[in-house]
Design an enzyme around this catalytic site. Structure first.
Site, PDB file in Angstrom:
ATOM      1  N   ARG A 116     -14.255 152.662  81.644  1.00  0.00           N
ATOM      2  CA  ARG A 116     -13.047 153.327  81.196  1.00  0.00           C
ATOM      3  C   ARG A 116     -13.273 154.104  79.891  1.00  0.00           C
ATOM      4  NH1 ARG A 116      -8.570 151.093  82.802  1.00  0.00           N
ATOM      5  NH2 ARG A 116      -9.006 148.963  82.137  1.00  0.00           N
ATOM      6  N   ARG A 120     -18.882 152.426  76.597  1.00  0.00           N
ATOM      7  CA  ARG A 120     -19.047 150.997  76.932  1.00  0.00           C
ATOM      8  C   ARG A 120     -18.437 150.689  78.296  1.00  0.00           C
ATOM      9  NH1 ARG A 120     -15.252 152.322  73.462  1.00  0.00           N
ATOM     10  NH2 ARG A 120     -13.373 151.096  73.060  1.00  0.00           N
ATOM     11  N   CYS A 129     -14.548 130.680  87.405  1.00  0.00           N
ATOM     12  CA  CYS A 129     -14.303 130.231  86.036  1.00  0.00           C
ATOM     13  C   CYS A 129     -14.413 128.711  85.999  1.00  0.00           C
ATOM     14  CB  CYS A 129     -12.896 130.636  85.594  1.00  0.00           C
ATOM     15  SG  CYS A 129     -12.735 132.397  85.279  1.00  0.00           S
ATOM     16  N   CYS A 133      -6.790 130.206  84.236  1.00  0.00           N
ATOM     17  CA  CYS A 133      -5.615 130.477  83.416  1.00  0.00           C
ATOM     18  C   CYS A 133      -4.517 131.009  84.331  1.00  0.00           C
ATOM     19  CB  CYS A 133      -5.912 131.535  82.359  1.00  0.00           C
ATOM     20  SG  CYS A 133      -7.405 131.228  81.400  1.00  0.00           S
ATOM     21  N   CYS A 136      -3.897 134.875  84.526  1.00  0.00           N
ATOM     22  CA  CYS A 136      -5.135 135.662  84.682  1.00  0.00           C
ATOM     23  C   CYS A 136      -4.843 137.113  85.057  1.00  0.00           C
ATOM     24  CB  CYS A 136      -6.012 135.038  85.765  1.00  0.00           C
ATOM     25  SG  CYS A 136      -7.519 135.997  86.067  1.00  0.00           S
ATOM     26  N   ASP A 297      -0.289 140.946  80.314  1.00  0.00           N
ATOM     27  CA  ASP A 297      -0.289 142.048  81.289  1.00  0.00           C
ATOM     28  C   ASP A 297       0.804 141.900  82.348  1.00  0.00           C
ATOM     29  OD1 ASP A 297      -2.406 143.419  80.119  1.00  0.00           O
ATOM     30  OD2 ASP A 297      -3.913 142.243  81.198  1.00  0.00           O
ATOM     31  N   ASP A 334      -2.633 146.305  76.577  1.00  0.00           N
ATOM     32  CA  ASP A 334      -3.600 146.941  77.471  1.00  0.00           C
ATOM     33  C   ASP A 334      -2.764 147.818  78.396  1.00  0.00           C
ATOM     34  OD1 ASP A 334      -6.070 147.567  78.487  1.00  0.00           O
ATOM     35  OD2 ASP A 334      -6.722 145.485  78.666  1.00  0.00           O
ATOM     36  N   LYS A 341      -6.869 149.624  75.666  1.00  0.00           N
ATOM     37  CA  LYS A 341      -6.112 148.823  74.718  1.00  0.00           C
ATOM     38  C   LYS A 341      -5.476 149.702  73.650  1.00  0.00           C
ATOM     39  CE  LYS A 341      -9.439 145.216  75.545  1.00  0.00           C
ATOM     40  NZ  LYS A 341     -10.277 146.034  76.450  1.00  0.00           N
TER      41      LYS A 341
HETATM   42  C1  PLP Z   1     -11.465 145.632  76.760  1.00  0.00           C
HETATM   43  C2  PLP Z   1     -12.349 146.524  77.468  1.00  0.00           C
HETATM   44  C3  PLP Z   1     -13.511 146.998  76.872  1.00  0.00           C
HETATM   45  C4  PLP Z   1     -13.917 146.638  75.467  1.00  0.00           C
HETATM   46  O1  PLP Z   1     -12.991 147.132  74.563  1.00  0.00           O
HETATM   47  P1  PLP Z   1     -13.236 146.942  72.983  1.00  0.00           P
HETATM   48  O2  PLP Z   1     -11.992 147.475  72.368  1.00  0.00           O
HETATM   49  O3  PLP Z   1     -14.457 147.725  72.664  1.00  0.00           O
HETATM   50  O4  PLP Z   1     -13.426 145.481  72.759  1.00  0.00           O
HETATM   51  C5  PLP Z   1     -14.311 147.853  77.589  1.00  0.00           C
HETATM   52  N1  PLP Z   1     -13.980 148.227  78.833  1.00  0.00           N
HETATM   53  C6  PLP Z   1     -12.863 147.797  79.432  1.00  0.00           C
HETATM   54  C7  PLP Z   1     -12.545 148.273  80.786  1.00  0.00           C
HETATM   55  C8  PLP Z   1     -12.006 146.929  78.779  1.00  0.00           C
HETATM   56  O5  PLP Z   1     -10.891 146.493  79.383  1.00  0.00           O
END
Ligand code: PLP
Length: 447
Positions: A116, A120, A129, A133, A136, A297, A334, A341
């Site tokens: 996304r 990263r 798990c 939870c 979840c 969520d 989120d 986020k």
């Molecule tokens: C939470 C998340 C991350 C990491 O987000 P950070 O704000 O860098 O901790 C990366 N990819 C996805 C899809 C996420 O939901």
């Protein structure tokens, strides 16, 4: 480690389990509680719990004996019980409810990989798990023993990462990566480490909380081979911070792994400033830095856990300034639909003029910050970092507007909607474009 300040508990029904077994994570996994009969040995189930547990198709229930022992058997509203023992509230639909509220599946170039953000990715490596939870966010895939990721899935995920050089951070999640067979976990971490552009690896795991016995010296030795490696745990309530968790976190931090915590704001569990304050204080005592506090969520089954967003703001208001900065998490929503986020917080800037900003602190003390009369802008033309800035294809966002990279961000269909008359009555060509006057203005020479 010095004598722990936190307590260790064992429910009466497990009193006779030999210590070696109790401390063996495999024993914890194979003796999980999941049925009406199991729970009735611990505490009398409520009508609502019995109803939920007898419902066909309910999201998987499984609780390690260790975690179940943290429950106060005399309190039907025990904050630990409410996180893992289902109630009839789970069966109720609500406005806005979705199966995949974060649109993760839509952002998956290959199964289990959610890409996304520009640099990263989230890599889902298992659906299993240690305990489940009730709120979840991935209940659509988690818990199903028949929906495991295969070797082929892992290969596809790794292939995508190998050919996507902008990814510098890989976040392993699931399910819980620390429930993977130790060998498989090590193989995955090795394969990731062989990809040169992956700078950091992160693991999101609730295993230290549900089953601290899994955090063995051996596991820590394995993990520390793959540095820089970060780990986020998931604690929601101060009652979850036990002697066992403290020991597990101590081992992990000694292995050089920085620890963070992600919690979820949950009605009836931790929707209270004082509970949250106690939680973050206990976390920093065990060297865990509160990272995120998530708004719950819009996921199926979690309706009864949701709070208004204002509750999160109230909590941050009660933390920032009142306690160590290290202990204050970022409260985030989120974005439903997959926007990632979004941080939400109280307003600290109350007003501004051309030379002054008016700020308020946590006490309500209102101050002025006089801004400089002259400010020499950063010299982007002679800055090597600006020149070599990494591209974020199509994702420079609002920062790209400030950067001068883009002039505007338009909602979908904006041009069609605002092209009434097809532009035929335009008085002067390009009158709505910026003129290239020089330094600091957007590069729009080509249009
Ligand atoms: C939470 C998340 C991350 C990491 O987000 P950070 O704000 O860098 O901790 C990366 N990819 C996805 C899809 C996420 O939901």
């Amino acid at each position: 480690m010095t004598q722990s300040k936190f307590t260790s508990k064992r429910a009466a029904i497990f009193a006779d389990v030999p210590v070696e077994k109790w401390n063996d994570w495999r024993w914890q996994l194979s003796n999980r509680l999941n049925s009406v009969d199991d729970f009735n040995k611990l505490f009398p189930l409520t009508e609502s719990e019995t109803k939920a547990l007898s419902t066909e198709g309910l999201f998987r229930v499984d609780i390690t004996p260790y975690y179940a022992s943290l429950i106060n058997p005399d309190d039907p509203n025990d904050p630990i019980r409410r996180q893992v023992v289902p109630t009839a509230g789970e069966i109720l639909p609500f406005t806005g409810m979705m199966e995949d509220s974060l649109a993760e599946d839509r952002h998956s170039p290959v199964p289990g990989l959610v890409h996304r953000y520009p640099d990263r990715v989230l890599m889902l490596v298992t659906t299993q798990c240690a305990s489940y939870c009730r709120y979840c966010t991935r209940s659509r895939i988690v818990g199903d023993p028949t929906a495991q990721f295969s070797r082929t899935d892992f290969e596809q995920q790794l292939d995508y990462l190998r050919k996507t050089p902008q990814v510098r951070d890989v976040l392993l999640s699931g399910g819980d990566p620390l429930t993977l067979a130790p060998k498989l976990l090590e193989q995955l971490l090795s394969a990731l480490r062989e990809i040169p552009h992956i700078e950091i690896i992160r693991i999101g795991s609730r295993v230290p909380v549900f089953m601290p016995q899994r955090v063995t010296d051996e596991l820590c030795e394995t993990l520390q081979k793959f540095h820089p490696l970060w780990l986020n745990i998931h604690v929601n309530h101060p009652n979850e911070i036990s002697e066992e968790l403290e020991i597990a976190c101590d081992k992990l931090t000694r292995a050089g792994i920085p620890l963070g915590n992600q919690s979820v704001l949950l009605a009836g569990i931790n929707d209270c400033v004082h509970i949250q304050r106690e939680l973050v204080h206990k976390l920093v005592r065990i060297r865990v830095r509160p990272y995120y506090l998530y708004q719950c969520d819009l996921v199926e089954g979690a309706g009864h856990f949701r709070t208004p967003v204002a509750k999160g703001i109230e909590i941050i208001e009660g933390l920032r300034g009142h306690t160590s900065g290290y202990a204050v998490p970022t409260y985030v929503v989120d974005a439903p639909g997959g926007g990632g986020k979004i941080p939400v917080m109280p307003n600290y800037m109350i007003s501004a003029s051309d030379h002054k900003v008016i700020l308020r602190n946590y006490e309500g003390y209102i101050t002025t910050y006089e801004e400089p009369q002259t400010y020499t802008s950063h010299d982007a033309k002679n800055c090597s970092f600006c020149k070599n800035k990494l591209g974020e294809p199509g994702q420079s966002g609002v920062s790209g507007l400030l950067d001068g990279e883009d002039l505007f961000i338009k909602p979908e269909g904006f041009d069609q909607l605002h092209n009434r008359g097809g532009g035929q009555h335009r008085l002067r060509e390009n009158a709505n474009k910026w003129k290239p006057l020089g330094i600091g203005l957007p590069k729009n020479e080509e249009d």
